[in-house]
Design a protein around this motif. Sequence first.
Motif, PDB file in Angstrom:
ATOM      1  N   LEU A 160       0.814  -1.204   0.000  1.00 58.99           N
ATOM      2  CA  LEU A 160       0.000   0.000   0.000  1.00 58.99           C
ATOM      3  C   LEU A 160       0.852   1.260   0.000  1.00 58.99           C
ATOM      4  CD1 LEU A 160      -2.697  -1.062   2.619  1.00 58.99           C
ATOM      5  CD2 LEU A 160      -2.770  -1.283   0.121  1.00 58.99           C
ATOM      6  N   THR A 161       2.144   1.112  -0.344  1.00 61.58           N
ATOM      7  CA  THR A 161       3.035   2.258  -0.354  1.00 61.58           C
ATOM      8  C   THR A 161       2.810   3.097  -1.596  1.00 61.58           C
ATOM      9  OG1 THR A 161       4.702   0.898  -1.432  1.00 61.58           O
ATOM     10  CG2 THR A 161       4.814   1.084   0.962  1.00 61.58           C
ATOM     11  N   PRO A 162       3.044   4.414  -1.541  1.00 58.30           N
ATOM     12  CA  PRO A 162       2.835   5.262  -2.708  1.00 58.30           C
ATOM     13  C   PRO A 162       3.926   5.067  -3.749  1.00 58.30           C
ATOM     14  CG  PRO A 162       3.742   6.522  -0.896  1.00 58.30           C
ATOM     15  CD  PRO A 162       3.431   5.158  -0.347  1.00 58.30           C
ATOM     16  N   GLN A 163       3.708   5.647  -4.934  1.00 57.64           N
ATOM     17  CA  GLN A 163       4.684   5.578  -6.007  1.00 57.64           C
ATOM     18  C   GLN A 163       5.944   6.334  -5.614  1.00 57.64           C
ATOM     19  OE1 GLN A 163       4.735   4.005  -8.805  1.00 57.64           O
ATOM     20  NE2 GLN A 163       2.648   3.369  -9.245  1.00 57.64           N
ATOM     21  N   PRO A 164       7.139   5.873  -6.072  1.00 59.72           N
ATOM     22  CA  PRO A 164       8.381   6.556  -5.705  1.00 59.72           C
ATOM     23  C   PRO A 164       8.476   7.940  -6.322  1.00 59.72           C
ATOM     24  CG  PRO A 164       8.789   4.885  -7.370  1.00 59.72           C
ATOM     25  CD  PRO A 164       7.363   4.714  -6.934  1.00 59.72           C
ATOM     26  N   THR A 165       9.208   8.826  -5.654  1.00 57.96           N
ATOM     27  CA  THR A 165       9.411  10.198  -6.123  1.00 57.96           C
ATOM     28  C   THR A 165      10.901  10.490  -6.112  1.00 57.96           C
ATOM     29  OG1 THR A 165       9.228  11.127  -3.891  1.00 57.96           O
ATOM     30  CG2 THR A 165       7.179  10.875  -5.149  1.00 57.96           C
ATOM     31  N   LEU A 166      11.248  11.743  -6.446  1.00 59.54           N
ATOM     32  CA  LEU A 166      12.648  12.147  -6.465  1.00 59.54           C
ATOM     33  C   LEU A 166      13.281  12.067  -5.080  1.00 59.54           C
ATOM     34  CD1 LEU A 166      12.474  15.229  -8.877  1.00 59.54           C
ATOM     35  CD2 LEU A 166      13.238  12.901  -9.390  1.00 59.54           C
ATOM     36  N   ALA A 167      12.465  12.189  -4.038  1.00 55.64           N
ATOM     37  CA  ALA A 167      13.007  12.107  -2.678  1.00 55.64           C
ATOM     38  C   ALA A 167      13.547  10.718  -2.360  1.00 55.64           C
ATOM     39  CB  ALA A 167      11.928  12.488  -1.667  1.00 55.64           C
ATOM     40  N   ASP A 168      13.138   9.710  -3.134  1.00 54.12           N
ATOM     41  CA  ASP A 168      13.600   8.342  -2.887  1.00 54.12           C
ATOM     42  C   ASP A 168      14.860   7.998  -3.666  1.00 54.12           C
ATOM     43  OD1 ASP A 168      10.139   7.616  -3.103  1.00 54.12           O
ATOM     44  OD2 ASP A 168      11.314   7.751  -1.254  1.00 54.12           O
ATOM     45  N   LEU A 169      15.371   8.933  -4.476  1.00 53.33           N
ATOM     46  CA  LEU A 169      16.525   8.630  -5.317  1.00 53.33           C
ATOM     47  C   LEU A 169      17.786   8.358  -4.503  1.00 53.33           C
ATOM     48  CD1 LEU A 169      16.334  10.932  -8.473  1.00 53.33           C
ATOM     49  CD2 LEU A 169      16.172   8.448  -8.329  1.00 53.33           C
ATOM     50  N   HIS A 170      17.974   9.109  -3.413  1.00 50.47           N
ATOM     51  CA  HIS A 170      19.178   8.913  -2.605  1.00 50.47           C
ATOM     52  C   HIS A 170      19.243   7.478  -2.077  1.00 50.47           C
ATOM     53  CE1 HIS A 170      20.651  13.061  -2.491  1.00 50.47           C
ATOM     54  NE2 HIS A 170      19.382  13.435  -2.477  1.00 50.47           N
ATOM     55  N   LEU A 202      16.361  18.594  -8.101  1.00 51.63           N
ATOM     56  CA  LEU A 202      15.240  19.218  -8.778  1.00 51.63           C
ATOM     57  C   LEU A 202      14.250  19.723  -7.746  1.00 51.63           C
ATOM     58  CD1 LEU A 202      14.627  16.680 -11.682  1.00 51.63           C
ATOM     59  CD2 LEU A 202      15.795  18.886 -11.815  1.00 51.63           C
ATOM     60  N   SER A 203      13.461  20.671  -8.168  1.00 52.05           N
ATOM     61  CA  SER A 203      12.465  21.251  -7.281  1.00 52.05           C
ATOM     62  C   SER A 203      11.395  20.213  -6.941  1.00 52.05           C
ATOM     63  CB  SER A 203      11.824  22.473  -7.940  1.00 52.05           C
ATOM     64  OG  SER A 203      10.723  22.936  -7.170  1.00 52.05           O
ATOM     65  N   PRO A 204      10.919  20.198  -5.710  1.00 50.70           N
ATOM     66  CA  PRO A 204       9.849  19.256  -5.353  1.00 50.70           C
ATOM     67  C   PRO A 204       8.525  19.558  -6.045  1.00 50.70           C
ATOM     68  CG  PRO A 204      10.324  20.754  -3.522  1.00 50.70           C
ATOM     69  CD  PRO A 204      11.383  20.990  -4.546  1.00 50.70           C
ATOM     70  N   THR A 205       8.446  20.703  -6.734  1.00 48.09           N
ATOM     71  CA  THR A 205       7.208  21.038  -7.443  1.00 48.09           C
ATOM     72  C   THR A 205       7.090  20.318  -8.787  1.00 48.09           C
ATOM     73  OG1 THR A 205       8.288  22.973  -8.448  1.00 48.09           O
ATOM     74  CG2 THR A 205       7.142  23.305  -6.355  1.00 48.09           C
ATOM     75  N   VAL A 206       8.112  19.545  -9.166  1.00 47.57           N
ATOM     76  CA  VAL A 206       8.028  18.769 -10.413  1.00 47.57           C
ATOM     77  C   VAL A 206       6.845  17.817 -10.317  1.00 47.57           C
ATOM     78  CG1 VAL A 206       9.220  17.089 -11.859  1.00 47.57           C
ATOM     79  CG2 VAL A 206      10.498  18.965 -10.829  1.00 47.57           C
ATOM     80  N   GLY A 207       6.107  17.698 -11.408  1.00 43.12           N
ATOM     81  CA  GLY A 207       4.912  16.872 -11.420  1.00 43.12           C
ATOM     82  C   GLY A 207       5.178  15.433 -11.016  1.00 43.12           C
ATOM     83  N   VAL A 228      24.800   9.613 -11.561  1.00 46.10           N
ATOM     84  CA  VAL A 228      23.411   9.997 -11.817  1.00 46.10           C
ATOM     85  C   VAL A 228      23.319  11.505 -11.649  1.00 46.10           C
ATOM     86  CG1 VAL A 228      21.019   9.700 -11.115  1.00 46.10           C
ATOM     87  CG2 VAL A 228      22.617   7.773 -10.951  1.00 46.10           C
ATOM     88  N   GLU A 229      22.933  12.192 -12.715  1.00 51.36           N
ATOM     89  CA  GLU A 229      22.890  13.660 -12.704  1.00 51.36           C
ATOM     90  C   GLU A 229      21.475  14.140 -13.020  1.00 51.36           C
ATOM     91  OE1 GLU A 229      25.046  17.548 -14.801  1.00 51.36           O
ATOM     92  OE2 GLU A 229      25.572  15.505 -15.421  1.00 51.36           O
ATOM     93  N   LEU A 230      20.885  14.854 -12.071  1.00 52.20           N
ATOM     94  CA  LEU A 230      19.588  15.486 -12.289  1.00 52.20           C
ATOM     95  C   LEU A 230      19.809  16.891 -12.822  1.00 52.20           C
ATOM     96  CD1 LEU A 230      17.866  14.428  -8.951  1.00 52.20           C
ATOM     97  CD2 LEU A 230      17.483  13.423 -11.203  1.00 52.20           C
ATOM     98  N   TRP A 231      18.975  17.328 -13.766  1.00 48.55           N
ATOM     99  CA  TRP A 231      19.163  18.657 -14.350  1.00 48.55           C
ATOM    100  C   TRP A 231      17.820  19.189 -14.837  1.00 48.55           C
ATOM    101  CZ3 TRP A 231      17.553  18.256 -19.389  1.00 48.55           C
ATOM    102  CH2 TRP A 231      17.640  16.974 -19.976  1.00 48.55           C
ATOM    103  N   HIS A 232      17.765  20.500 -15.028  1.00 47.87           N
ATOM    104  CA  HIS A 232      16.564  21.137 -15.576  1.00 47.87           C
ATOM    105  C   HIS A 232      16.992  22.112 -16.664  1.00 47.87           C
ATOM    106  CE1 HIS A 232      17.412  24.898 -13.362  1.00 47.87           C
ATOM    107  NE2 HIS A 232      17.828  24.097 -12.406  1.00 47.87           N
ATOM    108  N   ASP A 233      16.171  22.221 -17.680  1.00 49.87           N
ATOM    109  CA  ASP A 233      16.474  23.062 -18.834  1.00 49.87           C
ATOM    110  C   ASP A 233      15.186  23.783 -19.250  1.00 49.87           C
ATOM    111  OD1 ASP A 233      17.458  24.286 -21.060  1.00 49.87           O
ATOM    112  OD2 ASP A 233      17.679  22.459 -22.246  1.00 49.87           O
ATOM    113  N   GLY A 234      14.998  24.978 -18.731  1.00 49.02           N
ATOM    114  CA  GLY A 234      13.773  25.708 -19.034  1.00 49.02           C
ATOM    115  C   GLY A 234      12.580  25.043 -18.394  1.00 49.02           C
ATOM    116  N   THR A 235      11.646  24.624 -19.221  1.00 45.47           N
ATOM    117  CA  THR A 235      10.437  23.963 -18.714  1.00 45.47           C
ATOM    118  C   THR A 235      10.595  22.445 -18.620  1.00 45.47           C
ATOM    119  OG1 THR A 235       9.530  23.842 -20.951  1.00 45.47           O
ATOM    120  CG2 THR A 235       8.967  25.784 -19.638  1.00 45.47           C
TER     121      THR A 235
END
Length: 393
Positions: A266-276, A292-297, A326-333
């Motif tokens: 019954l656990t939720p789907q993984p998010t960016l917070a689980d990457l570490h 990345l920002s936690p506001t990512v969809g 492993v490199e997280l990045w953002h480019d505009g939108t």
Amino acid sequence: MTGTTGATGTRGATRTSGTTGWLEGKQLWERVPAPLVDAGLVALAALDLWLNLSDRTPRGLALAALACGALAVRRRFPLAVFLLTLPATLIQDTLVAPIAALYTLAERSRNRRLLALCATLYALATAIPWPPDHGAGFGRTWTLVDFVYTLATAAAPVLLGQLVQARRDLSQRLVEIEEAKEHERALHAQAVLTRERAQLAREMHDVVSHQVSLIAVQAGAVQVGAKDAETREAARVIRSLSVGTLDELRTMVTLLRASGGDATELTPQPTLADLHRLVASSGIEAELKGELSPTVGTPAQRALYRTVQEALTNVRKHAPGARATVELWHDGTDVGVTITNTAPTRPALPLPSAHQGLVGLRERAEILHGTFESGPTGDRGYRVRMRIPAHAD
């Protein structure tokens, strides 16, 4: 020639018995403490030098003592210890010290050219007469014969050391393969469970929920059209129970569609917070860079997580000994992740695979209107890259 004319079955049984005996002897040998083995080897080398001592000058005795004592640290400094045995080999009739040092170097080094060079140096140190004028009447021909014979002798510890190294690597790869198979079995079981849950959720949503909804509608119609109060009250109770049942069904459908992992499922789907935690528990040397920002969809976070999970699994299976970044990045939108691994340090054994992991990631990227790229790098590594809109849904 007698051995070559024996029966095939006899030869196979003899070979199997010999291999089994060698493995059992190897296991018993590995149980002996390393300091005890080193002490025994130093004593054996000293005895060998004492029985064959040809130069009893202080210099000759000092070089002999240095060659024997250096064997105590041959595991930590195999090349240096081998080089320290060469002066004693040049002026003394010694065998144990240089052969033991050469075996240790071959057992720990993967540089074939270095091993060939060291074997040649040992053969030269043994074959060259010392002092030089001592071999004036010996003849160049016999010196050459002695060199070739000694070089052939030096090949034995080199080949044995390489064989032990290959056996150790094979044992390690077998453990890694078993762990990878166990991981694949767990993933397969989880995938089967997820499909069954999804099918059950569809059945509950399409059939049971539809029928309960009809009950609620019919009960509402009876409640409105009934003339006596008792009938209206019964219809109201039926409608209320139907609405409550629909809410419970929606909750159950939501839980069934959630991905499961533990016993509760019954656990939720993984998010960016689980990457570490994912990178730390990947079983390989991996580093996580960027954030990345936690506001990512939520769909974007889930897609990036699954990309990292699949890439690290592939590194562990197909590039043993490689390091990953492993490199997280953002480019505009858009947001994305790039996973790059170095070249493997050990040969990869063929593992069973459906080859659907990267295909699934590419389909996931297309659904979210993103892009997915994968391919080898110039240094024999591999790179996986996913780019998706930050607020993809």
